[in-house]
Write a protein that holds these residues in place. Structure first.
Motif, PDB file in Angstrom:
ATOM      1  N   ALA A  12      51.089  37.726  29.780  1.00  0.00           N
ATOM      2  CA  ALA A  12      50.691  38.912  29.018  1.00  0.00           C
ATOM      3  C   ALA A  12      51.884  39.820  28.761  1.00  0.00           C
ATOM      4  N   ALA A  13      52.738  39.995  29.759  1.00  0.00           N
ATOM      5  CA  ALA A  13      53.915  40.842  29.588  1.00  0.00           C
ATOM      6  C   ALA A  13      54.901  40.227  28.599  1.00  0.00           C
ATOM      7  N   ARG A  14      55.061  38.919  28.662  1.00  0.00           N
ATOM      8  CA  ARG A  14      55.997  38.240  27.757  1.00  0.00           C
ATOM      9  C   ARG A  14      55.498  38.270  26.320  1.00  0.00           C
ATOM     10  N   SER A  15      54.204  38.244  26.119  1.00  0.00           N
ATOM     11  CA  SER A  15      53.638  38.209  24.769  1.00  0.00           C
ATOM     12  C   SER A  15      53.446  39.586  24.152  1.00  0.00           C
ATOM     13  N   ALA A  16      53.644  40.649  24.935  1.00  0.00           N
ATOM     14  CA  ALA A  16      53.389  42.005  24.450  1.00  0.00           C
ATOM     15  C   ALA A  16      54.488  42.477  23.512  1.00  0.00           C
ATOM     16  N   ALA A  17      54.082  43.183  22.460  1.00  0.00           N
ATOM     17  CA  ALA A  17      55.074  43.789  21.565  1.00  0.00           C
ATOM     18  C   ALA A  17      55.829  44.906  22.276  1.00  0.00           C
ATOM     19  N   ASP A  18      55.150  45.633  23.157  1.00  0.00           N
ATOM     20  CA  ASP A  18      55.771  46.698  23.949  1.00  0.00           C
ATOM     21  C   ASP A  18      55.275  46.565  25.387  1.00  0.00           C
ATOM     22  N   PRO A  19      55.953  45.768  26.210  1.00  0.00           N
ATOM     23  CA  PRO A  19      55.488  45.540  27.591  1.00  0.00           C
ATOM     24  C   PRO A  19      55.400  46.815  28.419  1.00  0.00           C
ATOM     25  N   SER A  20      56.163  47.841  28.067  1.00  0.00           N
ATOM     26  CA  SER A  20      56.145  49.071  28.859  1.00  0.00           C
ATOM     27  C   SER A  20      54.791  49.781  28.783  1.00  0.00           C
ATOM     28  N   ARG A  21      53.953  49.420  27.815  1.00  0.00           N
ATOM     29  CA  ARG A  21      52.630  50.043  27.711  1.00  0.00           C
ATOM     30  C   ARG A  21      51.593  49.359  28.612  1.00  0.00           C
ATOM     31  N   LEU A  22      51.921  48.209  29.144  1.00  0.00           N
ATOM     32  CA  LEU A  22      50.958  47.439  29.932  1.00  0.00           C
ATOM     33  C   LEU A  22      50.915  47.932  31.380  1.00  0.00           C
ATOM     34  N   VAL A  23      49.707  48.100  31.884  1.00  0.00           N
ATOM     35  CA  VAL A  23      49.484  48.416  33.293  1.00  0.00           C
ATOM     36  C   VAL A  23      48.460  47.416  33.830  1.00  0.00           C
ATOM     37  N   PHE A  24      48.872  46.605  34.805  1.00  0.00           N
ATOM     38  CA  PHE A  24      48.003  45.589  35.384  1.00  0.00           C
ATOM     39  C   PHE A  24      47.424  46.098  36.699  1.00  0.00           C
ATOM     40  N   HIS A  25      46.113  45.977  36.838  1.00  0.00           N
ATOM     41  CA  HIS A  25      45.412  46.362  38.057  1.00  0.00           C
ATOM     42  C   HIS A  25      44.857  45.090  38.694  1.00  0.00           C
ATOM     43  N   VAL A  26      45.494  44.628  39.773  1.00  0.00           N
ATOM     44  CA  VAL A  26      45.079  43.401  40.452  1.00  0.00           C
ATOM     45  C   VAL A  26      44.231  43.788  41.659  1.00  0.00           C
ATOM     46  N   VAL A  27      42.972  43.376  41.648  1.00  0.00           N
ATOM     47  CA  VAL A  27      42.049  43.623  42.755  1.00  0.00           C
ATOM     48  C   VAL A  27      41.835  42.304  43.497  1.00  0.00           C
ATOM     49  N   THR A  28      42.061  42.324  44.811  1.00  0.00           N
ATOM     50  CA  THR A  28      41.940  41.108  45.602  1.00  0.00           C
ATOM     51  C   THR A  28      41.206  41.405  46.901  1.00  0.00           C
ATOM     52  N   ASP A  29      40.962  40.374  47.695  1.00  0.00           N
ATOM     53  CA  ASP A  29      40.292  40.587  48.977  1.00  0.00           C
ATOM     54  C   ASP A  29      41.324  40.780  50.082  1.00  0.00           C
ATOM     55  N   LYS A  30      40.843  41.046  51.281  1.00  0.00           N
ATOM     56  CA  LYS A  30      41.740  41.396  52.373  1.00  0.00           C
ATOM     57  C   LYS A  30      42.652  40.244  52.769  1.00  0.00           C
ATOM     58  N   LYS A  31      42.126  39.032  52.787  1.00  0.00           N
ATOM     59  CA  LYS A  31      42.930  37.892  53.224  1.00  0.00           C
ATOM     60  C   LYS A  31      44.034  37.551  52.238  1.00  0.00           C
ATOM     61  N   SER A  32      43.843  37.872  50.964  1.00  0.00           N
ATOM     62  CA  SER A  32      44.846  37.541  49.942  1.00  0.00           C
ATOM     63  C   SER A  32      45.762  38.715  49.618  1.00  0.00           C
ATOM     64  N   TYR A  33      45.464  39.872  50.193  1.00  0.00           N
ATOM     65  CA  TYR A  33      46.232  41.066  49.814  1.00  0.00           C
ATOM     66  C   TYR A  33      47.713  40.929  50.162  1.00  0.00           C
ATOM     67  N   VAL A  34      48.035  40.480  51.355  1.00  0.00           N
ATOM     68  CA  VAL A  34      49.440  40.426  51.788  1.00  0.00           C
ATOM     69  C   VAL A  34      50.269  39.507  50.896  1.00  0.00           C
TER      70      VAL A  34
END
Length: 541
Positions: free
Chosen positions: A240-262
């Motif tokens: 998504a960042a590579r395909s964006a015309a302006d990557p600086s506008r992108l904000v990714f919110h990654v939600v995961t569980d406790k075991k995968s957080y680290v």
């Protein structure tokens, strides 16, 4: 009708040929042995002629197996079709005509052929059949054509069953391969967790403090991923960042569980998507001050856990085969993944956001997402491909493909409505908060469990179809090309699409993935990365 072949005619012909020659008297015992040998030779020639065509017959059988739709639905119908083919292959002749009459007569006696004793006793190969026919010729003066027909049909049916059994085993093994976690992915998770413990850089804040204000900036393009797969999230964000015309506008919110957080935190701390911003949060890190939000999330968690338990232990009335099917189906990671069901709580996850794009982790973004972000939802809650298209033609499946409309609980819903899927969605969170979508979703989860899962087999999408019903806006098909885990689409369609979705069992991080499609996914991983090289993630290239 029983047809016998004897060597009388052949012996008479031999007498005619030998008349001009002076005959030397022979002992009666020697004459009898010669006559028996002549009969055996004649019968062997006849049987060999019958069986020689079986080679071509079996080739036609394999062709039919490759295109099973050519045969009628019943086993005897297919055998009858093959009998007609055999007549054409073998040619005419009185003996052959009689043999084909026996074949057609017994090809319709399905109970005889389907008897396990008869089928299991059939020869396993043409060599074995020839050996049995040879034994019959050596023991008897006459050959029973009825027995020959039955043996040949039973042998072919036995071969059919072996082919089908092999196909089922292949599908089952492929299914198991789609469920497991590859050693390379498991290795990567452990390496990143270890790095988090020993490397302070892996523990650095994600995002950095200076980028924190962008997390709630309405002028940015906010993309949410709810996942526990580090490698898949890495590709989705990078593409998504590579395909964006302006990557600086992108904000990714990654939600995961406790075991995968680290490991998730460690990866994005060491591999920032600059100039885009990435936030990683575990479910255990959400500090909901609204008691109603906490109660709503916990209700969904409780319902998913109860449904999972009852689904595993419910009584099946359909026999052991049905229980086995449910056990295999239940082994899919997505079936009981809590994160899949918690997508229904996006408003609680992001209380400061008014709009968000929701991506599944098994996607590759190939075009700029700005136009999707600016999509007018016309007052609806969610925009998605497949909801409907001009002329009332569904792009994807219908509600009837996901729900059991024989249950009266669904009488108020139309089975012909166009269904949609997760993968690429634009969501108006403000509009969502003004509806009862989440409560409706929870209602149907509970309703399905209480019905004994009659409404649908356990999954996260069917209740979403019901909850969002009437609040879905269709978007252009170019935004979502799904099913790349099931098939290889036309290359022009791949080039046309903005987002490729590897929905289906052949995920791109698995070895069962389609090689040509896997390369589209691997292209967004850095082949020189020490973590990927050390765990063999990029050796497929």
């Amino acid at each position: 009708m029983i047809v016998y072949i004897t060597a009388t005619a052949a012996a008479a012909d031999d007498d005619v040929v030998m008349k001009p020659m002076p005959k030397v008297p022979q002992p009666p015992q020697q004459q009898q042995q010669q006559q028996q040998a002549a009969r055996r030779g004649c019968r062997s020639a006849v049987v060999t002629g019958l069986l020689a065509g079986v080679l071509l017959f079996r080739a036609a059988l394999l062709a039919v197996e490759a295109g099973a739709s050519l045969c009628p639905s019943s086993a005897t119908g297919c055998l009858d079709w093959r009998a007609g083919l055999g007549r054409w292959l073998y040619g005419g002749g009185d003996a052959m005509e009689e043999f084909m009459k026996e074949w057609r007569s017994y090809s319709h006696r399905e109970a005889t052929l389907l008897d396990p004793v008869v089928v299991e006793a059939a020869p396993d190969s043409l060599d074995a059949l020839m050996a049995e026919m040879g034994a019959m010729l050596a023991s008897y003066d006459r050959l029973d054509m009825e027995a020959v027909a039955i043996k040949m049909m039973a042998m072919l049916l036995k071969m059919d069953r072996k082919v089908k059994s092999s196909r089922v085993r292949a599908l089952f093994n492929r299914h198991l391969a789609s469920l497991g976690i590859p050693k390379s992915v498991h290795c990567l998770t452990l390496r990143l967790a270890e790095e988090f413990a020993v490397n302070s850089a892996a523990r650095s804040p994600v995002p950095p403090p200076e980028d924190a204000p962008r997390l709630a900036d309405a002028s940015r393009l906010h993309v949410a991923l709810v996942t526990d797969n580090v490698l898949a999230a890495a590709v989705a964000v990078a593409s998504a960042a590579r395909s964006a015309a302006d990557p600086s506008r992108l904000v990714f919110h990654v939600v995961t569980d406790k075991k995968s957080y680290v490991p998730m935190h460690s990866w994005f701390a060491l591999h920032p998507a600059s100039p885009a911003v990435v936030e990683v949060r575990g479910l255990h890190q959400f500090d909901w001050r609204d008691a109603a939000a906490v109660a709503s999330v916990m209700r969904t968690v409780d319902e998913v856990q109860r449904s999972s338990l009852e689904y595993h232990h419910r009584r099946c009335d359909d026999g052991s085969a049905e229980r086995e099917r449910r056990r295999i189906e239940a082994s899919k990671p997505s079936t009981f993944s809590l994160l899949n069901y918690l997508k229904i709580h996006l408003p609680e996850f992001f209380p400061e956001l008014g709009r968000v794009m929701l991506l599944d982790d098994d996607v590759v973004v190939r075009k700029d997402l700005t136009a999707l972000w600016e999509q007018d939802l016309d007052g609806n809650v969610i925009g998605t491909v497949g909801a409907h298209e001009g002329g009332g033609v569904c792009i994807d499946r219908t509600f009837g493909d996901h729900l059991n409309f024989s249950d009266p609980a669904l009488s108020g819903v139309h089975s012909s409505q166009c269904a949609w899927s997760w993968g690429v969605n634009i969501v108006d969170l403000d509009a969502w908060r003004r509806t009862n979508v989440t409560e409706t979703y929870q209602f149907w989860l509970q309703k399905n469990r209480e019905s004994g899962f009659r409404l649908w087999e356990m999954a996260s999408l069917p209740p979403a179809l019901l909850a969002f019903d009437g609040r879905v806006q269709a978007v252009e098909p170019l935004w979502h090309l799904q099913g790349l885990g099931w098939r290889v689409p036309d290359p022009e369609l791949v080039n046309f699409s903005a987002v490729l979705h590897f929905s289906g069992p052949r995920k791109p991080w698995l070895e069962v993935a389609f090689p040509e499609l896997r390369q589209l996914w691997l292209a967004h991983l850095n082949a020189s990365d020490s973590f990927l090289q050390g765990c063999g993630v990029v050796e497929w290239q």
